[in-house]
Design an enzyme around this catalytic site. Structure first.
Site, short mmCIF file in Angstrom:
data_model
loop_
_atom_site.label_atom_id
_atom_site.label_comp_id
_atom_site.label_asym_id
_atom_site.label_seq_id
_atom_site.Cartn_x
_atom_site.Cartn_y
_atom_site.Cartn_z
N SER A 97 0.82 -1.22 0.00
CA SER A 97 0.00 0.00 0.00
C SER A 97 0.85 1.26 0.00
O SER A 97 0.34 2.34 -0.30
CB SER A 97 -0.90 0.02 1.24
OG SER A 97 -0.12 0.20 2.41
N ASP A 272 8.77 -11.22 1.83
CA ASP A 272 9.43 -10.30 0.89
C ASP A 272 10.40 -9.45 1.67
O ASP A 272 10.24 -9.24 2.88
CB ASP A 272 8.42 -9.39 0.19
CG ASP A 272 8.06 -8.19 1.06
OD1 ASP A 272 8.55 -7.08 0.75
OD2 ASP A 272 7.33 -8.35 2.05
N CYS A 315 27.88 -18.15 -9.33
CA CYS A 315 28.66 -19.35 -8.95
C CYS A 315 28.79 -20.32 -10.11
O CYS A 315 29.87 -20.87 -10.36
CB CYS A 315 28.01 -20.03 -7.75
SG CYS A 315 28.02 -19.03 -6.24
#
Length: 379
Positions: A97, A272, A315
């Site tokens: 938001s 997140d 990697c």
């Protein structure tokens, strides 16, 4: 919200923990849970192409309603086809938001039952007033698959009376967001607030359950300065004992690998954080040995890759710690890009392994093995 667009299938529950595995169905694809969601604040995960994110296994990404409302503006994004077309990402998107960013403006914030007035100190300095209805208009113009209600995020520490008022205000705003939100192809999640007070968290959740048919819940107001051990004192019972079983649970703003592992054990489905990409741009890499600060001189002659057996482009491509040290010290953009790829792969792979462990009924052992790693306490 129409159920034909969004459903959540719970497919496995670990017998010894509260960990779950599921699938969240959205108009732009399915999201397997538990999942980590890379953050693309301003409609980009900094330095990475959408194809690279897909190659890492990202299933859903985030953008920020506050920042996009300022630049380039929600109306412009809508004019150009919405976020999916604008940023060339055809998978699911979640927009927060912007409430966390608004309330981080501190002394430049004034709020009441009607909404919040704040000064855009990180843009042109103008004053903006948002009602919950304004916030939903922005969210619907941006067009993400999942949007979050406008809420008041409290800092830590905070007086109980302040947190209680924030819960009341967030609950009132949740009702108004639910009434104002009309896009059937977009899910509106409520947000559980309450700081470190379990009774206030439960009050917030009860109100959300009574005022709207929210298809999922964010859990906000954590990782705002408190020690993570303190966080789990209320998060663990909230998620494992009280949150609806057949709705996804999203712990907002958390990207610490050890916290993700223990969060899944509590029953969290979605995470997140900007941590993996922000620390990458600062020269830090995630590893099973803890954080690696590539600015440190000890890496100057190190011919090993960041993590043996890691399948990330850095990697797998054979880029050595010595080379990455050089890039970081010289502030070459490739350093931040390679480290971002590695750090996001690290968390996405961690959640893939966690999901497999849940499905196979061995998540308690997965947690134990993680905690035995030499770097787990470094987080």
């Amino acid at each position: 919200m129409s159920s034909k667009w969004f459903t959540y299938d719970l497919i496995a529950e670990d017998p010894a923990t509260h960990a779950r595995a599921g699938v969240l169905h959205t108009p732009h694809g399915d999201v397997p849970t538990p999942i980590f969601m890379p953050v693309g604040t301003k409609a980009t995960v900094k330095g990475l192409l959408p194809e690279q994110l897909k190659g890492l296994g990202a299933k859903i990404i985030l953008a920020n309603a506050y920042h996009l409302s300022q630049r380039p503006g929600a109306d412009l994004v809508a004019e150009l086809g919405g976020l999916h077309d604008f940023m060339r990402w055809d998978g699911p998107i979640l927009t927060d938001s912007g409430g966390f960013q608004v309330f981080s403006h501190g002394d430049f914030v004034r709020l009441d039952e009607g909404g919040v007035t704040f000064r855009t100190v990180d843009y042109d300095g103008s004053y903006v007033h948002w009602t919950p209805e304004d916030n939903m208009a922005i969210a619907q113009s941006l067009g993400a698959d999942i949007v979050m209600q406008l809420d008041q995020c409290t800092p830590y520490p905070a007086e109980r009376a302040f947190v209680e008022r924030a819960v009341e205000l967030s609950s009132l705003w949740a009702e108004r967001c639910a009434r104002a939100h009309t896009r059937e192809d977009q899910a509106l999640f409520g947000i559980v607030q309450g700081g470190m007070h379990l009774d206030l968290r439960l009050r917030s959740l009860e109100h959300l359950e009574s005022c709207g048919d929210f298809p999922g819940y964010g859990i906000g107001g954590y990782s705002v300065g408190e020690d993570h051990a303190i966080m789990f004192e209320t998060l663990a019972p909230l998620a494992s004992e009280h949150m609806p079983r057949h709705k996804p649970r999203y712990l907002m703003g958390v990207g610490n690998p050890t916290t993700l592992v223990h969060g899944v054990a509590c029953g969290i489905d979605m995470f997140d954080c900007v941590l993996p990409t922000r620390t990458a741009r600062m020269g830090c890499a995630f590893s099973s040995a803890g954080r690696l600060n590539l600015r440190h001189a000890r890496f100057a002659h190190d011919r090993s890759v960041l993590e043996e057996g890691c399948g990330c482009p850095a990697c797998r491509g054979g880029f050595t710690r010595s080379y990455l040290h050089h890039l970081v010290k010289q502030r070459e953009m490739l350093g931040g890009i390679l480290l971002s790829l590695h750090n996001l792969h690290f968390l996405l792979e961690l959640m893939r392994q966690a999901r497999t462990a849940v499905i196979e009924g061995r998540y308690a052992d997965f947690v134990r093995r993680w905690d035995e790693l030499p770097g787990s306490a470094d987080w």
